[in-house]
Design a protein around this motif. Structure first.
Motif, PDB file in Angstrom:
ATOM      1  N   VAL A 283       1.161  -1.409   0.467  1.00  0.00           N
ATOM      2  CA  VAL A 283       0.102  -0.184   0.001  1.00  0.00           C
ATOM      3  C   VAL A 283       0.542   1.369  -0.282  1.00  0.00           C
ATOM      4  CG1 VAL A 283      -1.554   1.207   1.279  1.00  0.00           C
ATOM      5  CG2 VAL A 283      -1.710  -1.451   1.708  1.00  0.00           C
ATOM      6  N   ALA A 284       1.306   1.425   0.756  1.00  0.00           N
ATOM      7  CA  ALA A 284       2.827   2.342   1.141  1.00  0.00           C
ATOM      8  C   ALA A 284       3.593   2.501  -0.310  1.00  0.00           C
ATOM      9  CB  ALA A 284       4.146   1.918   1.933  1.00  0.00           C
ATOM     10  N   GLU A 285       4.196   1.098  -0.817  1.00  0.00           N
ATOM     11  CA  GLU A 285       4.337   1.844  -1.819  1.00  0.00           C
ATOM     12  C   GLU A 285       3.768   2.219  -3.246  1.00  0.00           C
ATOM     13  OE1 GLU A 285       7.663   1.038  -5.207  1.00  0.00           O
ATOM     14  OE2 GLU A 285       7.759   1.824  -2.899  1.00  0.00           O
ATOM     15  N   ARG A 286       2.595   1.940  -3.132  1.00  0.00           N
ATOM     16  CA  ARG A 286       1.683   2.224  -4.050  1.00  0.00           C
ATOM     17  C   ARG A 286       1.604   4.082  -4.226  1.00  0.00           C
ATOM     18  NH1 ARG A 286      -3.733  -0.757  -3.710  1.00  0.00           N
ATOM     19  NH2 ARG A 286      -4.707   0.780  -5.182  1.00  0.00           N
ATOM     20  N   ILE A 287       1.166   4.286  -3.012  1.00  0.00           N
ATOM     21  CA  ILE A 287       1.176   5.522  -2.779  1.00  0.00           C
ATOM     22  C   ILE A 287       2.650   6.445  -3.250  1.00  0.00           C
ATOM     23  CG2 ILE A 287       0.875   7.391  -0.890  1.00  0.00           C
ATOM     24  CD1 ILE A 287      -0.408   5.600   0.820  1.00  0.00           C
ATOM     25  N   ARG A 288       3.065   5.798  -2.235  1.00  0.00           N
ATOM     26  CA  ARG A 288       4.785   6.645  -3.364  1.00  0.00           C
ATOM     27  C   ARG A 288       4.621   7.203  -4.339  1.00  0.00           C
ATOM     28  NH1 ARG A 288       7.513   2.011  -0.715  1.00  0.00           N
ATOM     29  NH2 ARG A 288       7.571   2.948   1.638  1.00  0.00           N
ATOM     30  N   VAL A 289       4.130   5.699  -5.424  1.00  0.00           N
ATOM     31  CA  VAL A 289       3.864   5.576  -7.020  1.00  0.00           C
ATOM     32  C   VAL A 289       3.255   6.485  -7.435  1.00  0.00           C
ATOM     33  CG1 VAL A 289       3.561   4.396  -8.944  1.00  0.00           C
ATOM     34  CG2 VAL A 289       5.323   3.363  -7.452  1.00  0.00           C
ATOM     35  N   ALA A 290       1.895   6.585  -6.817  1.00  0.00           N
ATOM     36  CA  ALA A 290       0.722   7.967  -7.002  1.00  0.00           C
ATOM     37  C   ALA A 290       1.790   9.103  -7.273  1.00  0.00           C
ATOM     38  CB  ALA A 290      -0.290   7.338  -6.512  1.00  0.00           C
ATOM     39  N   MET A 291       2.054   9.668  -6.081  1.00  0.00           N
ATOM     40  CA  MET A 291       2.342  10.046  -5.831  1.00  0.00           C
ATOM     41  C   MET A 291       3.662  11.117  -6.846  1.00  0.00           C
ATOM     42  SD  MET A 291       0.821  12.368  -2.964  1.00  0.00           S
ATOM     43  CE  MET A 291       1.697  13.726  -2.587  1.00  0.00           C
ATOM     44  N   GLN A 292       4.537  10.364  -7.118  1.00  0.00           N
ATOM     45  CA  GLN A 292       5.916  10.144  -8.242  1.00  0.00           C
ATOM     46  C   GLN A 292       4.914  11.048  -9.554  1.00  0.00           C
ATOM     47  OE1 GLN A 292       8.403   7.372  -8.814  1.00  0.00           O
ATOM     48  NE2 GLN A 292       9.939   8.914  -9.843  1.00  0.00           N
ATOM     49  N   ALA A 293       3.912  10.201  -9.328  1.00  0.00           N
ATOM     50  CA  ALA A 293       3.521  10.629 -11.048  1.00  0.00           C
ATOM     51  C   ALA A 293       2.799  11.485 -11.046  1.00  0.00           C
ATOM     52  CB  ALA A 293       2.871   9.381 -11.790  1.00  0.00           C
ATOM     53  N   ALA A 294       2.471  11.703 -10.254  1.00  0.00           N
ATOM     54  CA  ALA A 294       1.365  13.431 -10.337  1.00  0.00           C
ATOM     55  C   ALA A 294       2.145  14.111  -9.700  1.00  0.00           C
ATOM     56  CB  ALA A 294       0.353  12.810  -8.740  1.00  0.00           C
ATOM     57  N   GLY A 295       2.853  14.417  -8.968  1.00  0.00           N
ATOM     58  CA  GLY A 295       4.328  15.050  -8.866  1.00  0.00           C
ATOM     59  C   GLY A 295       4.875  15.511  -9.893  1.00  0.00           C
ATOM     60  N   ALA A 296       5.391  14.385 -11.382  1.00  0.00           N
ATOM     61  CA  ALA A 296       5.697  14.979 -12.988  1.00  0.00           C
ATOM     62  C   ALA A 296       5.091  15.493 -13.605  1.00  0.00           C
ATOM     63  CB  ALA A 296       6.509  13.531 -12.918  1.00  0.00           C
ATOM     64  N   ALA A 297       3.849  15.511 -12.973  1.00  0.00           N
ATOM     65  CA  ALA A 297       2.984  16.025 -13.904  1.00  0.00           C
ATOM     66  C   ALA A 297       2.871  17.186 -12.834  1.00  0.00           C
ATOM     67  CB  ALA A 297       0.957  15.453 -13.938  1.00  0.00           C
ATOM     68  N   ALA A 298       2.407  17.740 -12.049  1.00  0.00           N
ATOM     69  CA  ALA A 298       2.257  19.365 -11.185  1.00  0.00           C
ATOM     70  C   ALA A 298       2.670  20.207 -12.306  1.00  0.00           C
ATOM     71  CB  ALA A 298       3.271  19.377  -9.980  1.00  0.00           C
ATOM     72  N   THR A 299       1.783  21.094 -11.950  1.00  0.00           N
ATOM     73  CA  THR A 299       2.492  22.722 -12.712  1.00  0.00           C
ATOM     74  C   THR A 299       2.270  23.796 -11.436  1.00  0.00           C
ATOM     75  OG1 THR A 299      -0.066  23.252 -13.371  1.00  0.00           O
ATOM     76  CG2 THR A 299       1.575  21.708 -15.004  1.00  0.00           C
ATOM     77  N   ALA A 300       2.818  25.125 -11.904  1.00  0.00           N
ATOM     78  CA  ALA A 300       2.878  26.143 -10.901  1.00  0.00           C
ATOM     79  C   ALA A 300       1.331  26.588 -10.712  1.00  0.00           C
ATOM     80  CB  ALA A 300       3.679  27.170 -11.657  1.00  0.00           C
ATOM     81  N   GLU A 301       0.306  25.568 -11.833  1.00  0.00           N
ATOM     82  CA  GLU A 301      -0.962  26.002 -11.627  1.00  0.00           C
ATOM     83  C   GLU A 301      -1.078  25.526 -11.339  1.00  0.00           C
ATOM     84  OE1 GLU A 301      -4.341  27.894 -14.672  1.00  0.00           O
ATOM     85  OE2 GLU A 301      -3.404  26.918 -15.643  1.00  0.00           O
ATOM     86  N   ARG A 302      -0.945  24.453 -10.810  1.00  0.00           N
ATOM     87  CA  ARG A 302      -1.809  23.251 -10.588  1.00  0.00           C
ATOM     88  C   ARG A 302      -1.092  22.189  -9.774  1.00  0.00           C
ATOM     89  NH1 ARG A 302      -5.113  24.057 -14.755  1.00  0.00           N
ATOM     90  NH2 ARG A 302      -7.744  23.346 -14.487  1.00  0.00           N
ATOM     91  N   PRO A 303      -0.510  22.846  -8.382  1.00  0.00           N
ATOM     92  CA  PRO A 303       1.099  22.542  -7.548  1.00  0.00           C
ATOM     93  C   PRO A 303       0.221  21.001  -6.704  1.00  0.00           C
ATOM     94  CG  PRO A 303       1.154  24.252  -7.093  1.00  0.00           C
ATOM     95  CD  PRO A 303      -0.587  23.979  -7.839  1.00  0.00           C
ATOM     96  N   LEU A 304       1.294  19.751  -6.720  1.00  0.00           N
ATOM     97  CA  LEU A 304       1.025  19.022  -5.673  1.00  0.00           C
ATOM     98  C   LEU A 304       2.478  19.506  -4.193  1.00  0.00           C
ATOM     99  CD1 LEU A 304       0.112  15.527  -5.476  1.00  0.00           C
ATOM    100  CD2 LEU A 304       1.810  15.324  -6.197  1.00  0.00           C
ATOM    101  N   GLY A 305       1.516  18.764  -2.863  1.00  0.00           N
ATOM    102  CA  GLY A 305       2.478  19.105  -1.397  1.00  0.00           C
ATOM    103  C   GLY A 305       2.125  17.475  -0.921  1.00  0.00           C
ATOM    104  N   TRP A 306       2.689  17.396  -0.151  1.00  0.00           N
ATOM    105  CA  TRP A 306       2.827  16.155   0.721  1.00  0.00           C
ATOM    106  C   TRP A 306       3.341  17.300   1.764  1.00  0.00           C
ATOM    107  CZ3 TRP A 306       4.933  11.131  -1.277  1.00  0.00           C
ATOM    108  CH2 TRP A 306       4.723   9.844  -0.023  1.00  0.00           C
TER     109      TRP A 306
END
Length: 367
Positions: A283-306
């Motif tokens: 479960v932890a690994e899936r969250i890491r992977v999902a956040m990594q993918a979302a972070g790669a797609a983040a923009t200044a207009e739509r940022p991602l935080g953790w």
């Protein structure tokens, strides 16, 4: 395979946390059980033959929650004296605990079946410090997603008032004000505008149910009775207006939330406190992977935080960290905290990472 030495050692590790967090009553109980717990009771045998990883499973706190529940309902005067701090010698504490484990087997055994859900509103102060760092980097508007929300008391973070070292924020008429003892520079005066708050838990609790409220009270530590008052006030807030809390696997839920459209100008933030150790590694690994993918797609207009408040075994305290994308996405340590948010330290004194510094590799939670 069960390992008695490891299982006894879990109580010594918990004693270290208790000593580091000004909890001498539980510290003494840990020391007594680590040294002298026997298999003479079914509870003792189950603990010493525990098949899992006892520290990760928070085995001592499972037991102590059940014992505290007995105290709160007046079931045993001698145990109540231990919880009041009136019995201080580990040699005197041990026979009291051993007797209670035998006499109260039916009441205590179910407490060992699942992890403690210490849904502590005081942790919102540490989490808010992390959110301030996200707002500093990305802008004030935040869409908040919490995993491991338990009964949802930290989902009230947008309704609490905060005094973080003299930096005050939140509704002026809030029934609960989070005011941790502060060490170091105050929280930065950065506005945070939480536009939505949602959470999930694999086994959410309805804190407005009297039985659940009593269970949450039992997970409070005896050294800090003010926590009980704060929990009850937070539960009253929930009764007045609930929160968006659903039953879900953390990875399933985060993957689904990250796939939703994100409003422009709003930072989507994953938040959790004292949760990561309980997640199964897949479960932890899936969250890491999902956040990594979302972070790669983040923009200044739509940022991602953790933002997280998670324990560091070496310090015996919680480390408060934040990261955001776009940018380098490096973790930033904004402070350390008592396990229940009683104090927050931003001073960067010896033993702590300096505010704004990356946490040393050896002290990191694997995320």
């Amino acid at each position: 395979m069960a390992d008695e030495k490891t299982n006894r050692g879990a109580f010594l590790i918990q004693q270290h946390y208790c000593d580091a967090n000004a909890a001498p009553i539980y510290g003494r109980m840990c020391g007594a059980l680590a040294a002298g717990l026997t298999r003479d009771t079914a509870i003792g045998a189950r603990i010493l033959d525990w098949p899992g990883e006892p520290t990760r499973d928070a085995l001592p706190l499972r037991l102590f929650g059940g014992l505290h529940a007995l105290v709160l309902r007046g079931a045993d005067d001698a145990l109540a004296a231990v919880y009041a701090g009136a019995v201080t010698g580990e040699a005197e504490i041990l026979p009291i605990l051993e007797r209670v484990l035998g006499e109260q087997e039916a009441a205590l055994m179910p407490w060992l079946d699942g992890p403690p859900q210490t849904n502590e509103p005081g942790r919102s102060g540490a989490l808010m410090l992390g959110l301030i760092e996200i707002a500093r980097a990305c802008g004030p508007k935040i869409e908040l997603l919490e995993i491991g929300s338990s009964a949802g008391l930290n989902l009230l973070i947008d309704r609490y008032r905060f005094d973080l070292g003299g930096s005050v924020s939140g509704p002026g008429d809030a029934p609960v004000t989070i005011t941790p003892e502060w060490k170091g520079p105050p929280a930065p005066a950065v506005p945070v505008a939480i536009v939505s708050v949602r959470g999930c838990d694999v086994n959410p609790m309805d804190a407005t149910d009297p039985a659940v409220a009593a269970r949450l009270a039992a997970y409070g530590w005896p050294e800090t009775p003010a926590r009980l008052t704060r929990v009850r006030a937070a539960i009253a807030m929930l009764a007045e207006r609930g929160v968006d809390l659903v039953e879900a696997d953390a990875a399933d839920w985060i993957e689904a939330r990250l796939a939703e459209p994100q409003a422009a100008g709003v930072t989507r933030v994953l938040m959790h406190s004292v949760v990561w150790q309980y997640l199964p590694e897949p479960v932890a690994e899936r969250i890491r992977v999902a956040m990594q993918a979302a972070g790669a797609a983040a923009t200044a207009e739509r940022p991602l935080g953790w933002v997280m408040m998670e324990p560091d075994r070496a310090l015996g305290h919680q480390v408060i960290r934040a990261r955001s994308k776009p940018g380098d996405g490096a973790w930033v340590t904004v402070g350390t905290s008592h396990a229940h948010g009683t104090w927050i330290d931003t001073s960067g004194q010896v033993g702590y990472a300096a505010p704004g510094a990356a946490l040393p590799e050896a002290a990191r939670v694997k995320v």
